[in-house]
Design an enzyme around this catalytic site. Structure first.
Site, mmCIF file in Angstrom:
data_model
loop_
_atom_site.group_PDB
_atom_site.id
_atom_site.type_symbol
_atom_site.label_atom_id
_atom_site.label_comp_id
_atom_site.label_asym_id
_atom_site.label_seq_id
_atom_site.Cartn_x
_atom_site.Cartn_y
_atom_site.Cartn_z
ATOM 1 N N HIS B 63 1.219 -1.159 0.124
ATOM 2 C CA HIS B 63 0.114 -0.005 0.015
ATOM 3 C C HIS B 63 0.840 1.304 -0.076
ATOM 4 C CE1 HIS B 63 0.889 -0.523 4.341
ATOM 5 N NE2 HIS B 63 0.172 0.591 4.551
ATOM 6 N N HIS B 65 1.003 3.875 1.845
ATOM 7 C CA HIS B 65 1.662 4.905 3.065
ATOM 8 C C HIS B 65 3.125 4.862 3.074
ATOM 9 C CE1 HIS B 65 -2.024 4.020 6.106
ATOM 10 N NE2 HIS B 65 -1.989 5.141 5.500
ATOM 11 N N ASP B 67 5.674 4.624 5.134
ATOM 12 C CA ASP B 67 6.585 3.633 5.561
ATOM 13 C C ASP B 67 6.740 2.187 4.756
ATOM 14 O OD1 ASP B 67 3.653 3.226 6.466
ATOM 15 O OD2 ASP B 67 4.537 2.089 8.089
ATOM 16 N N HIS B 68 5.894 2.346 3.538
ATOM 17 C CA HIS B 68 6.115 1.000 2.720
ATOM 18 C C HIS B 68 6.591 1.520 1.390
ATOM 19 C CE1 HIS B 68 3.980 -1.397 5.639
ATOM 20 N NE2 HIS B 68 3.612 -0.256 6.032
ATOM 21 N N HIS B 180 -7.541 -1.795 5.758
ATOM 22 C CA HIS B 180 -6.514 -0.786 6.446
ATOM 23 C C HIS B 180 -7.273 0.460 5.929
ATOM 24 C CE1 HIS B 180 -2.745 0.588 8.066
ATOM 25 N NE2 HIS B 180 -2.367 0.907 6.963
ATOM 26 N N ASP B 251 -0.378 -3.546 5.613
ATOM 27 C CA ASP B 251 -0.973 -3.284 7.213
ATOM 28 C C ASP B 251 -2.436 -3.689 6.944
ATOM 29 O OD1 ASP B 251 1.593 -2.421 7.542
ATOM 30 O OD2 ASP B 251 0.835 -0.136 7.510
ATOM 31 N N HIS B 309 6.510 -5.262 11.609
ATOM 32 C CA HIS B 309 5.872 -3.823 11.471
ATOM 33 C C HIS B 309 5.594 -3.604 12.939
ATOM 34 C CE1 HIS B 309 2.647 -0.867 10.415
ATOM 35 N NE2 HIS B 309 3.449 -0.763 9.427
#
Ligand SMILES: [Zn+2]
Ligand SMILES: [Zn+2]
Ligand SMILES: [Zn+2]
Ligand SMILES: [Zn+2]
Lengths: 368, 368
Positions: B63, B65, B67-68, B180, B251, B309
């Site tokens: 996804h 976000h 942090d990914h 999510h 996530d 995570h």
């Protein structure tokens, strides 16, 4: 304005490695922290340093190459996590920066919990990439506003090709363009001069009562005492302290525009990516050699040159050199052929340079 | 296909710190390296690991976000520096990924020197953010192609809501959606079963000459010998070796769709961001607790669960704990209330999990 210090958070060019991060320089002053460039990993470098990310109040991006910008979206998200910010964070950089920031924040749906403003510097034809015809610069007609965004300014250069970014009673920020493969800017932070010290014992002897008259004198106005005597500032106010000038350059193979705004600067932070013998390759990629950078510093008569943005092919002095490895010392040595030893430093990640008060001692001992 | 190993390059949620990077998991196999997610700093983590960035052939983004995803543009630039790639690099992820990749590469004018393809997974209404009305998903009408880009596919789910991404004779990749705050996917890599071993001494005794007949038998066909004798595969071919299944989750606070594709999987890599007592906050943010994740693993009857995570509030076991610090051990302990000790591991940066051949021993000793 007392403290003025540069912390080098990333000193490498092109890409980060475990031993050296890409471009990010922090200027700490009494009002907060200003960041110059924000390569990938900048937020972790900040955490490793004694600087407090929550104190960042302005971010200046010299150009949109990834080694100067890819750390910005992540930094904004992280700063957001523990910010009690009331004033908006202001971000300055070339046209396209808003598109970069807003697209990354929108697609990742980053919920920054402070307001921010992106001010874009209009670029000029001289800054266009050579291949702009085959590969046009991507300029969308409009970029949606982020929920936390406030509208910024489009900053156009004045007739003398100087971009005026910011001014408060203590600090002024200007920019000039430098030659690179993409539109690139150099930022000039100018501290206002401070008025000299009042000679308290002389004032007392002359019978000047402390209070509003002191302030008038300090502001440069003459006063008259009750007995009719005139007191001029020059009698009781010491010489004014000139402001310091900090110059942080973007990637550049020609920074001659700095002659307009940076003569005699207190400190010039400038790239020197490859050694002199690689001049052709270096300039082709829009970069400078130590000879070019040191010559510029000498012409500008800056008090201190800090060399940064060095190729990862040069290993840090701190790291163990394996056979065949070349040390960054080469770059410093080549600059030292042109500048005296007390006028040039090579930046390493986490080094701090305290900008000395003017007139500066000009000593390298400010680097720790 | 012999080697199948997971290297955990980033195991933290939300933002990177000096001790733990954000999401990035590498799956090494005979044909190359596949990356799952690419948080900021992934390229440096790769350099710190024994993996060769030039071997990366596919990248899957669960996804968008930060942090990914925020490490992807920088990784593409760096991989580009020493790539002798001939096949295009293929990147898979939710709709919006092309906009993300191409905007970052175009604005930074990144000169990647290999071809790449972005395949986007169409999202479904169930995946839309709750605040999509106030803050619409940014979907530009068209994103200009990068000079090195080749057109990818828009991958729609089948009637059973399974996205079919890729298939070759050895490996197949599918995805299902997980719940999510933004559209998020879980990827399922399925290895093809391998035919059993030929019993060479038995074949010799039966008078079967080595050559094409061996291949026929191994392919499951009966053969007849010159003397008229029939030989069926079951007589001379050992039991086939089932393929392994590796599941890497995005996530999620609800991964029940995995029941369709991941029952009995060899290994499930799944997030568990916050401890059980913070369930409400955790689920509100679209994340899972160890109890949720371990219950899922138990229901799916996976051979091994790897928890990743984790919130940066939990300090790594390796790091020195200061007073008041909480260890990630809490998360593992909570999973162990539901799963036996040989069925769950907590990932740490740079840990390697060798995916065992099926039927697996199910031992945690595959983690090094
Ligand atoms: Zn650069
Ligand atoms: Zn550059
Ligand atoms: Zn995450
Ligand atoms: Zn997420």
């Amino acid at each position: 304005m007392n403290t003025l210090a540069l912390t080098f958070l990333g000193t490498a060019s092109a890409y980060p490695t475990p031993s050296r991060c890409v471009s990010c320089t922090a200027l700490s002053h009494d009002e907060g922290i200003w960041l110059f460039d924000c390569g990938e990993g900048a937020q972790v470098q900040l955490m490793k340093s004694p600087l407090k990310p929550g104190k960042i109040s302005k971010i200046f991006i010299t150009h949109l190459h990834g080694d100067h910008s890819f750390g910005l979206p992540g930094l904004l998200c992280t700063v957001s996590q523990n910010s009690l910010r009331t004033e908006p964070l202001e971000i300055y950089g070339p046209v396209g920066l808003r598109h970069f920031v807003c697209t990354n924040l929108a697609l990742s749906r980053a919920d920054v919990c402070f307001d921010f403003i992106v001010h874009e510097l209009e670029t000029i034809p001289e800054q266009q990439p050579l291949d702009a015809e085959e590969w046009p610069l991507q300029v969308p007609s409009s970029v949606p506003f982020h929920p936390c965004e406030r509208e910024g300014r489009l900053i156009r250069p004045d007739d003398n090709l100087i971009w005026h970014l910011y001014s408060d009673p203590k600090l002024t920020v200007k920019a000039v363009w430098v030659k690179h493969r993409v539109p690139s800017f150099t930022f000039v932070v100018q501290e206002s001069p401070k008025s000299g010290k009042l000679d308290a014992s002389k004032l007392k002897a002359m019978g000047v009562p402390p209070g509003p008259l002191y302030a008038k004198l300090k502001a440069g106005q003459a006063i008259s005492l009750e007995n009719g005597q005139m007191v001029s500032p020059s009698e009781v106010v010491g010489p004014s302290i000139p402001g310091r000038t900090v110059v942080v350059s973007g990637d550049s193979c020609d920074s001659s525009e700095l002659n307009k705004v940076a003569r005699g600067a207190t400190v010039l932070v400038h790239e020197a990516t490859l050694e002199n013998s690689l001049w052709e390759q270096c300039v082709q990629n829009g970069h400078s050699t130590p000879e070019m950078t040191a010559t510029l510093a000498k012409e500008l008569d800056v008090k201190m040159l800090v060399i940064t943005h060095v190729s990862q092919r040069y290993k840090t002095r701190a790291a163990e050199l394996k056979e065949g490895d070349r040390s960054v010392q080469i770059l410093l040595d080549e600059a030292l052929e042109i500048l005296p030893a007390d006028k040039v430093i090579l930046a390493e990640d986490f080094a701090v340079y305290t900008v000395p008060q003017q007139p500066p001692g000009g000593s390298a001992s400010n680097m720790t």
